[in-house]
Design a protein around this motif. Structure first.
Motif, mmCIF file in Angstrom:
data_model
loop_
_atom_site.group_PDB
_atom_site.id
_atom_site.type_symbol
_atom_site.label_atom_id
_atom_site.label_comp_id
_atom_site.label_asym_id
_atom_site.label_seq_id
_atom_site.Cartn_x
_atom_site.Cartn_y
_atom_site.Cartn_z
ATOM 1 N N LYS A 150 89.305 66.334 -38.586
ATOM 2 C CA LYS A 150 89.911 65.038 -38.281
ATOM 3 C C LYS A 150 88.991 63.856 -38.602
ATOM 4 C CE LYS A 150 93.412 66.623 -35.180
ATOM 5 N NZ LYS A 150 94.184 67.191 -36.229
ATOM 6 N N SER A 151 87.689 64.015 -38.433
ATOM 7 C CA SER A 151 86.787 62.889 -38.688
ATOM 8 C C SER A 151 86.386 62.857 -40.168
ATOM 9 C CB SER A 151 85.533 62.979 -37.820
ATOM 10 O OG SER A 151 84.624 63.926 -38.347
ATOM 11 N N ASN A 152 86.074 61.658 -40.648
ATOM 12 C CA ASN A 152 85.648 61.515 -42.038
ATOM 13 C C ASN A 152 84.376 62.317 -42.313
ATOM 14 O OD1 ASN A 152 87.785 59.847 -42.557
ATOM 15 N ND2 ASN A 152 86.585 57.949 -42.524
ATOM 16 N N GLN A 153 83.437 62.272 -41.378
ATOM 17 C CA GLN A 153 82.181 63.003 -41.566
ATOM 18 C C GLN A 153 82.437 64.503 -41.663
ATOM 19 O OE1 GLN A 153 79.218 62.421 -38.543
ATOM 20 N NE2 GLN A 153 77.658 63.533 -39.687
ATOM 21 N N ASP A 154 83.262 65.031 -40.782
ATOM 22 C CA ASP A 154 83.549 66.463 -40.815
ATOM 23 C C ASP A 154 84.333 66.845 -42.070
ATOM 24 O OD1 ASP A 154 82.193 66.826 -38.457
ATOM 25 O OD2 ASP A 154 84.001 66.874 -37.207
ATOM 26 N N LEU A 155 85.234 65.961 -42.519
ATOM 27 C CA LEU A 155 85.975 66.234 -43.746
ATOM 28 C C LEU A 155 85.026 66.269 -44.943
ATOM 29 C CD1 LEU A 155 88.636 66.739 -45.189
ATOM 30 C CD2 LEU A 155 88.944 64.249 -45.321
ATOM 31 N N CYS A 156 84.089 65.341 -44.990
ATOM 32 C CA CYS A 156 83.103 65.345 -46.074
ATOM 33 C C CYS A 156 82.246 66.607 -46.038
ATOM 34 C CB CYS A 156 82.234 64.093 -46.009
ATOM 35 S SG CYS A 156 83.144 62.607 -46.458
ATOM 36 N N ARG A 157 81.902 67.078 -44.851
ATOM 37 C CA ARG A 157 81.136 68.328 -44.732
ATOM 38 C C ARG A 157 81.972 69.523 -45.212
ATOM 39 N NH1 ARG A 157 76.108 66.911 -45.008
ATOM 40 N NH2 ARG A 157 75.489 65.537 -43.334
ATOM 41 N N ALA A 158 83.273 69.492 -44.920
ATOM 42 C CA ALA A 158 84.153 70.566 -45.398
ATOM 43 C C ALA A 158 84.217 70.567 -46.918
ATOM 44 C CB ALA A 158 85.550 70.408 -44.800
ATOM 45 N N ILE A 159 84.311 69.381 -47.520
ATOM 46 C CA ILE A 159 84.342 69.288 -48.985
ATOM 47 C C ILE A 159 83.015 69.771 -49.566
ATOM 48 C CG2 ILE A 159 84.470 67.688 -50.938
ATOM 49 C CD1 ILE A 159 86.457 66.049 -49.170
ATOM 50 N N GLU A 160 81.933 69.428 -48.916
ATOM 51 C CA GLU A 160 80.613 69.904 -49.327
ATOM 52 C C GLU A 160 80.584 71.442 -49.339
ATOM 53 O OE1 GLU A 160 76.336 68.301 -48.028
ATOM 54 O OE2 GLU A 160 77.431 69.239 -46.374
#
Length: 125
Positions: A88-98
């Motif tokens: 849900k958070s932008n930071q967590d989404l970026c980590r998922a993409i990473e």
């Protein structure tokens, strides 16, 4: 191309398995289209119109064609929020993409070379 849900173009033994697993997890109806990479289907004019890269997986969903497993997985997660597969958070989404990129670019490419293209590591088949 119309179907009751997304259409996954896949090949046995390919990274399309990850997309297939997520489609099953989501629980929505979907169609499967076999691409016989062992027979060269990915180089056919018909498949090249679907994906000029000549690779699987390909997902046709909602009038859009998606290629590359990380993009397909992210599309499925974001377009079906009830699945709770996307952070849900932008930071967590970026980590998922990473994580997606590391898995597809490093783990997948290394495993592919070692398992299906072992001639790069040994002269003994």
């Amino acid at each position: 191309m119309t179907s009751p849900g997304p259409t996954l173009f896949y090949a046995p033994g390919a990274c399309s398995l990850a997309v297939h697993i997520v489609l099953e997890e989501i629980g929505a109806p979907f169609q499967l289209e076999l691409v016989r990479t062992d027979k060269g289907d990915q180089r056919s004019p018909e498949f090249q119109r679907i994906n000029p890269k000549g690779r699987v997986p390909v997902l046709y969903d909602g009038g859009e064609t998606w290629t590359e497993a990380p993009a397909i997985l992210l599309h499925l997660a974001l377009s079906r929020p009830e699945s709770a597969l996307a952070p849900k958070s932008n930071q967590d989404l970026c980590r998922a993409i990473e994580w997606f990129n590391w898995l597809s670019g490093t783990v997948h490419s290394g495993a592919t070379r070692q398992i299906w293209r072992s001639e790069g590591f040994s002269a003994d088949p």
